[in-house]
Design a protein around this motif. Sequence first.
Motif, short mmCIF file in Angstrom:
data_model
loop_
_atom_site.label_atom_id
_atom_site.label_comp_id
_atom_site.label_asym_id
_atom_site.label_seq_id
_atom_site.Cartn_x
_atom_site.Cartn_y
_atom_site.Cartn_z
N LYS A 1 0.85 -1.19 0.00
CA LYS A 1 0.00 0.00 0.00
C LYS A 1 0.89 1.25 0.00
O LYS A 1 1.88 1.31 0.73
CB LYS A 1 -0.89 0.00 1.23
N TYR A 2 0.51 2.26 -0.82
CA TYR A 2 1.30 3.47 -0.93
C TYR A 2 0.42 4.71 -0.76
O TYR A 2 -0.67 4.79 -1.34
CB TYR A 2 1.98 3.55 -2.30
N LEU A 3 0.91 5.66 0.01
CA LEU A 3 0.28 6.97 0.12
C LEU A 3 0.83 7.82 -1.01
O LEU A 3 2.04 8.02 -1.13
CB LEU A 3 0.60 7.61 1.47
N ASP A 4 -0.06 8.34 -1.85
CA ASP A 4 0.33 9.14 -3.01
C ASP A 4 0.56 10.58 -2.57
O ASP A 4 -0.40 11.31 -2.30
CB ASP A 4 -0.76 9.06 -4.07
N PHE A 5 1.83 11.02 -2.52
CA PHE A 5 2.10 12.39 -2.08
C PHE A 5 2.57 13.29 -3.21
O PHE A 5 3.11 14.37 -2.97
CB PHE A 5 3.11 12.39 -0.92
N THR A 6 2.34 12.84 -4.46
CA THR A 6 2.61 13.70 -5.61
C THR A 6 1.38 13.80 -6.51
O THR A 6 1.41 14.46 -7.54
CB THR A 6 3.83 13.18 -6.40
N SER A 7 0.26 13.20 -6.09
CA SER A 7 -0.95 13.18 -6.93
C SER A 7 -0.64 12.62 -8.31
O SER A 7 -0.99 13.20 -9.34
CB SER A 7 -1.55 14.59 -7.05
N GLN A 8 0.06 11.47 -8.33
CA GLN A 8 0.53 10.83 -9.55
C GLN A 8 1.42 11.82 -10.33
O GLN A 8 2.53 12.05 -9.94
CB GLN A 8 -0.65 10.31 -10.37
N LEU A 9 0.92 12.43 -11.38
CA LEU A 9 1.69 13.45 -12.09
C LEU A 9 1.07 14.82 -11.83
O LEU A 9 0.73 15.57 -12.75
CB LEU A 9 1.75 13.14 -13.59
N ILE A 10 0.90 15.14 -10.57
CA ILE A 10 0.32 16.41 -10.11
C ILE A 10 -1.03 16.64 -10.78
O ILE A 10 -1.34 17.71 -11.29
CB ILE A 10 1.28 17.60 -10.36
N CYS A 11 -1.87 15.61 -10.77
CA CYS A 11 -3.14 15.71 -11.50
C CYS A 11 -4.35 15.15 -10.73
O CYS A 11 -5.46 15.63 -10.92
CB CYS A 11 -3.04 15.02 -12.85
N THR A 12 -4.15 14.16 -9.86
CA THR A 12 -5.28 13.56 -9.16
C THR A 12 -5.59 14.39 -7.91
O THR A 12 -5.50 13.92 -6.77
CB THR A 12 -4.98 12.09 -8.78
N ASN A 13 -5.98 15.63 -8.14
CA ASN A 13 -6.19 16.59 -7.04
C ASN A 13 -7.24 16.15 -6.04
O ASN A 13 -7.17 16.52 -4.86
CB ASN A 13 -6.59 17.96 -7.61
N LEU A 14 -8.22 15.38 -6.48
CA LEU A 14 -9.29 14.94 -5.60
C LEU A 14 -9.14 13.46 -5.23
O LEU A 14 -10.09 12.81 -4.81
CB LEU A 14 -10.65 15.18 -6.26
N GLY A 15 -7.92 12.95 -5.39
CA GLY A 15 -7.67 11.56 -5.07
C GLY A 15 -7.89 10.66 -6.27
O GLY A 15 -8.31 11.10 -7.34
N LEU A 16 -7.66 9.38 -6.07
CA LEU A 16 -7.75 8.41 -7.16
C LEU A 16 -9.15 7.84 -7.34
O LEU A 16 -9.40 7.11 -8.30
CB LEU A 16 -6.75 7.28 -6.91
N THR A 17 -10.03 8.15 -6.41
CA THR A 17 -11.42 7.73 -6.53
C THR A 17 -12.34 8.86 -6.09
O THR A 17 -12.03 9.59 -5.14
CB THR A 17 -11.72 6.49 -5.65
N ASN A 18 -13.45 9.02 -6.79
CA ASN A 18 -14.47 10.00 -6.43
C ASN A 18 -15.76 9.60 -7.12
O ASN A 18 -15.85 9.61 -8.35
CB ASN A 18 -14.04 11.41 -6.85
N LYS A 19 -16.74 9.26 -6.33
CA LYS A 19 -17.99 8.71 -6.87
C LYS A 19 -18.72 9.69 -7.78
O LYS A 19 -19.22 9.30 -8.85
CB LYS A 19 -18.91 8.26 -5.73
N ALA A 20 -18.80 10.95 -7.38
CA ALA A 20 -19.56 11.93 -8.18
C ALA A 20 -18.96 12.09 -9.57
O ALA A 20 -19.68 12.17 -10.57
CB ALA A 20 -19.59 13.27 -7.45
N ILE A 21 -17.64 12.14 -9.65
CA ILE A 21 -16.98 12.31 -10.95
C ILE A 21 -17.13 11.04 -11.78
O ILE A 21 -17.42 11.10 -12.98
CB ILE A 21 -15.50 12.69 -10.75
N SER A 22 -16.96 9.89 -11.16
CA SER A 22 -17.10 8.62 -11.89
C SER A 22 -18.51 8.47 -12.45
O SER A 22 -18.69 8.05 -13.60
CB SER A 22 -16.79 7.44 -10.96
N GLU A 23 -19.50 8.83 -11.64
CA GLU A 23 -20.89 8.70 -12.09
C GLU A 23 -21.18 9.61 -13.28
O GLU A 23 -21.94 9.25 -14.18
CB GLU A 23 -21.85 9.01 -10.94
N ALA A 24 -20.59 10.81 -13.29
CA ALA A 24 -20.81 11.73 -14.41
C ALA A 24 -20.27 11.14 -15.71
O ALA A 24 -20.89 11.26 -16.77
CB ALA A 24 -20.13 13.06 -14.10
N ILE A 25 -19.12 10.48 -15.63
CA ILE A 25 -18.53 9.86 -16.82
C ILE A 25 -19.37 8.66 -17.27
O ILE A 25 -19.63 8.48 -18.47
CB ILE A 25 -17.08 9.44 -16.53
#
Length: 457
Positions: free
Chosen positions: A46-70
């Motif tokens: 398990k890893y804590l992401d402290f760079t937001s991958q490539l400085i892009c996953t500002n809201l984390g790697l999972t978010n239900k509201a955004i996933s549902e919109a897609i």
Amino acid sequence: MSTYEEKIRFLAEHTYGSWRPQKGWKSPLFITKVDGAYFWDHKGNKYLDFTSQLICTNLGLTNKAISEAIKKQADEMPYISPGFVCEAKYQATKALLEVLPKNLTKIFYSTSGTEGIEAAFKITRQYKAPAYKIISRYRSYHGSTGASIAATGDPRRWFAEPVNKVPGVIYAPDPFCYRCPFGLDPDKCSLQCAEYVDYMIKMEGNVAAVLVEPIVGTNGRIVPPDGYMQRLREITRENDVLLIADEVMSGWFRAGKWFAVNIWGVEPDILVTAKGSTAAFAPLGITATTKEIAEHFEEKFFAHGHTYAAHPLVLAPVPAAIEEYKKLYESGHIDRVGSYLGKRLRELYDRHPCVGDVRGVGFFWAVEIVKNRETKKPFNTRKDKAEGKPLMVDKISAELMKRGVYLLGWITHFIVTPPLIITEEDVDFFMDAFDEALKIADAEVEAPQPYKGYWST
């Protein structure tokens, strides 16, 4: 069924690893699970992401509201040609105009930050013709395609020359107080780094625009001194030159505001953003311009476009992401945790002789390591990176992975840009691991001296 190891070998053989000699792409981690600010590899680590991958996953790697919109958009209309419009484009544009600087009224949609910069180049050169030169800066990254890599100051540009070198780009000094290119004291410099841009414009001629990251991203989270962005805006207006703000990284509350330019009340002529616009759930690039620029193309031919421009599946998550940012900001979480992160990072200086500078704002920080504090001698140089030599930041990043933390380093410093959703407990976990990993560099410093640098906040 293939084992994970077989899949890794297959992918290493048949896919390219970016920005590296391919010999370093033999055993990439196979990621099997993500949740919030954490991800897991195929071995269950398990890893804590402290760079937001490539400085892009500002809201984390999972978010239900955004996933549902897609998902909803995929069911209703996964694609339509950019020659048409649809509800996804309407809702995304309406939501964006509510948060962009108010002088920006028209948008071109692409699928990445680098494409957003390409659009900004083409719009600028069509609008300002016959002027065509773009002033960028040496400590910058603007993308990997023709114009964007030409405008990039870091060593990744070196490999694109002359094959992919777009003419007309020149480089200005950076507002980097810790390593001032003029060797000046930031309290007495009269913003020489900005005034030199004025000199360049007047001496060069045919300058169409000045392109800057308001707060530098990959190349150091360089927060300019107070007055720099305001003076740059004055200089560009006085010389009838456009100001382009690259907010691909610094936007979307990364710097504590919707966009970094909001910190100084500066309104650019063109703003490019990407990454956080969808929280990286879909690949979107945004190039927003003023009404004056837009009106130029009422009669003039707008010579730009591509198949996936304004892709509905990519635009669908924008309103959802904006609502998520609003809720997070209004809850006080961003200000509270961002302040705590900055406080804890500054503590590193007192404990580690390898730490030369800690700079940043909000969730956008750099920790620069040096062999000698007094001389500011780095452990590695740009040439070392280009030649593929072992880097101290990579050694420390590898140690952090063993301790369950993902943190990218870039030549001389660490990219401390965690997701906005992290907690104070996550910060403490990261700091414990970072404290231990930095001892690798501490062991190789040269006679540390009292700090004489500049704290940017």
